[in-house]
Enzyme design. Structure first.
Site, PDB file in Angstrom:
ATOM      1  CG  HIS A 145      -1.774   1.170   1.431  1.00 37.29           C
ATOM      2  ND1 HIS A 145      -3.145   1.144   1.226  1.00 37.29           N
ATOM      3  CD2 HIS A 145      -1.466   2.440   1.816  1.00 37.29           C
ATOM      4  CE1 HIS A 145      -3.640   2.355   1.486  1.00 37.29           C
ATOM      5  NE2 HIS A 145      -2.649   3.142   1.843  1.00 37.29           N
ATOM      6  CD  GLU A 146       1.703   3.452   3.705  1.00 42.07           C
ATOM      7  OE1 GLU A 146       0.721   3.267   4.423  1.00 42.07           O
ATOM      8  OE2 GLU A 146       1.851   4.502   3.048  1.00 42.07           O
ATOM      9  CG  HIS A 149       0.175   6.041  -0.868  1.00 36.59           C
ATOM     10  ND1 HIS A 149      -0.979   6.513  -1.448  1.00 36.59           N
ATOM     11  CD2 HIS A 149      -0.202   5.486   0.317  1.00 36.59           C
ATOM     12  CE1 HIS A 149      -2.012   6.277  -0.656  1.00 36.59           C
ATOM     13  NE2 HIS A 149      -1.575   5.636   0.422  1.00 36.59           N
ATOM     14  CE1 TYR A 160      -4.060  11.235   1.994  1.00 31.30           C
ATOM     15  CE2 TYR A 160      -3.985   9.736   0.119  1.00 31.30           C
ATOM     16  CZ  TYR A 160      -4.093   9.952   1.492  1.00 31.30           C
ATOM     17  OH  TYR A 160      -4.198   8.876   2.351  1.00 31.30           O
ATOM     18  CD  GLU A 169      -5.357   5.792   1.359  1.00 29.20           C
ATOM     19  OE1 GLU A 169      -5.608   4.652   1.810  1.00 29.20           O
ATOM     20  OE2 GLU A 169      -4.215   6.286   1.397  1.00 29.20           O
ATOM     21  CG  ASP A 224      -9.128  10.527   5.977  1.00 32.18           C
ATOM     22  OD1 ASP A 224      -7.881  10.663   5.939  1.00 32.18           O
ATOM     23  OD2 ASP A 224      -9.709   9.489   5.584  1.00 32.18           O
ATOM     24  CG  HIS A 229      -7.698   6.735   4.863  1.00 32.21           C
ATOM     25  ND1 HIS A 229      -7.200   7.993   5.149  1.00 32.21           N
ATOM     26  CD2 HIS A 229      -6.628   5.984   4.506  1.00 32.21           C
ATOM     27  CE1 HIS A 229      -5.891   7.997   4.980  1.00 32.21           C
ATOM     28  NE2 HIS A 229      -5.525   6.792   4.580  1.00 32.21           N
TER      29      HIS A 229
HETATM   30  C1  LIG Z   1      -8.083   6.252   9.127  1.00 32.14           C
HETATM   31  C2  LIG Z   1      -6.759   5.895   8.524  1.00 32.14           C
HETATM   32  C3  LIG Z   1      -6.450   4.781   7.779  1.00 32.14           C
HETATM   33  C4  LIG Z   1      -5.119   4.919   7.442  1.00 32.14           C
HETATM   34  C5  LIG Z   1      -4.333   3.993   6.611  1.00 32.14           C
HETATM   35  O1  LIG Z   1      -4.849   3.363   5.728  1.00 32.14           O
HETATM   36  N1  LIG Z   1      -3.005   3.943   6.878  1.00 32.14           N
HETATM   37  C6  LIG Z   1      -2.130   3.187   6.021  1.00 32.14           C
HETATM   38  C7  LIG Z   1      -1.964   1.781   6.493  1.00 32.14           C
HETATM   39  F1  LIG Z   1      -1.098   1.189   5.682  1.00 32.14           F
HETATM   40  F2  LIG Z   1      -1.512   1.781   7.741  1.00 32.14           F
HETATM   41  F3  LIG Z   1      -3.131   1.139   6.445  1.00 32.14           F
HETATM   42  N2  LIG Z   1      -4.629   6.055   7.960  1.00 32.14           N
HETATM   43  O2  LIG Z   1      -5.651   6.687   8.617  1.00 32.14           O
HETATM   44 ZN   LIG Z   2      -2.757   5.143   2.042  1.00 34.43          ZN
END
Ligand SMILES: Cc1cc(C(=O)NCC(F)(F)F)no1
Ligand SMILES: [Zn+2]
Ligand SMILES: [Ca+2]
Length: 303
Positions: A145-146, A149, A160, A169, A224, A229
């Site tokens: 996921h990261e 991005h 975003y 997301e 957010d 999210h």
């Molecule tokens: C509410 C909320 C969800 C997230 C999220 O998705 N974080 C990335 C993860 F990789 F940790 F999931 N951040 O705030």
């Molecule tokens: Zn994310």
């Protein structure tokens, strides 16, 4: 005096054995992986429970990263390698910039920090508080996921905020699935360690985690970044329906082509539908595959 690439090992967050690509120099072993073809280097560091980045290299004296506190380092390093391999082997992309950029991760960020993020230059992982999260690099889908991005920043550049942000997301979640296709959950391996069967989000059933799965339930909010999210549930459900109808192999090619060629910073959900249909047409024509993608988006109320 010898220095160079070595192979070490360690135990991950879930106490699982992993072989590691490490580097030896002057009596110390580093989580520094020089084995990725096409120059991509992967390096893992520790913030040592502080918040200054990038922190110091994660090191070990005997190339055995086996202490409990090293689990987060082991998994951040190992899973970054698997995500590099996914993008290179499946899509021919050499790191997030497609030019062999170093993938840098820092673990043990902050105290009881229940999150992970890409800060525009590197990945950062908290250790969690042991109740809501275990160390977040312990989940391969979170690592994917990261890093996604970062890929998004270098391709579509989805802003975003609001729908383009929810799409950002969603793409991160969807490639989290493509990298770790064992379930349609996100973060299940590190979420609530004392409770089984739950996750941070679900692509197949966003509503189970308070996310909409249809445009009729779009969540208008100023928090957010416009609920990025939360509203990601709608494109996530469309992705799930697409994968269920045409399969992962075709879906991931369609999604990567849409992300890397057709999506732009201001693409909204309708533009995503169009981008995915254009990518589908390019790759597979306008027959059953095309109709399946169109149907998936119609089912979530996006036309
Ligand atoms: C509410 C909320 C969800 C997230 C999220 O998705 N974080 C990335 C993860 F990789 F940790 F999931 N951040 O705030
Ligand atoms: Zn994310
Ligand atoms: Ca998962």
């Amino acid at each position: 005096v010898t220095e160079g690439a070595t192979t070490g090992y360690g135990y991950g967050v879930l106490d699982d054995y992993k072989s590691l690509n490490t580097y030896y120099a002057n009596g110390t072993y580093y989580l520094y992986d020089t084995t990725k073809s096409m120059s991509g280097v992967i390096e893992t560091r520790t913030a040592n429970y502080g918040s200054s980045l990038p922190g110091n290299y994660s090191v070990d004296s005997n190339n055995a990263f086996t202490s409990t506190s090293q689990g987060a380092d082991v998994d951040a390093h190992y899973y970054a390698g698997t995500v590099y391999d996914y993008y290179y082997n499946t899509h021919g992309r050499n790191s997030y910039d497609n030019n062999g950029a170093t993938i840098r991760s820092t673990v043990h960020y902050g105290s009881n920090y229940n999150n992970a993020f890409w800060n525009g230059a590197q990945m950062v992982y908290g250790d969690g508080d042991g109740s809501t999260f275990d160390p977040l690099s312990g989940a391969q889908d979170v690592v994917a996921h990261e890093i996604t991005h970062a890929v998004i920043e270098r391709t579509a550049g989805l802003r975003y905020q609001d729908q383009s942000g929810a799409l950002n997301e969603s793409m991160a979640d969807v490639f989290g699935y493509f990298v770790e296709p064992e379930d349609f959950l996100l973060g299940e391996d590190v979420y609530t360690p004392n409770k089984s069967g739950d996750a941070l989000r679900s692509l197949s059933n966003p509503d189970a985690y308070g996310q909409p799965s249809h445009m009729n339930d779009y969540y208008y909010t100023s928090s957010d970044n416009g609920g990025v999210h939360t509203n990601s549930g709608i494109p996530n459900k469309a992705a799930y329906l697409t994968i269920q109808s045409i399969g992962k192999t075709k879906a991931e090619k369609i999604y990567y082509r849409a992300l890397s060629i057709y999506l732009t910073p201001t693409s909204n959900f309708s533009a995503a539908r169009s981008a995915l249909l254009q990518a589908t047409s390019d790759l597979y024509g306008t027959g059953s595959t095309y109709n399946s993608v169109a149907s998936a988006w119609s089912q979530v109320g996006v036309n």
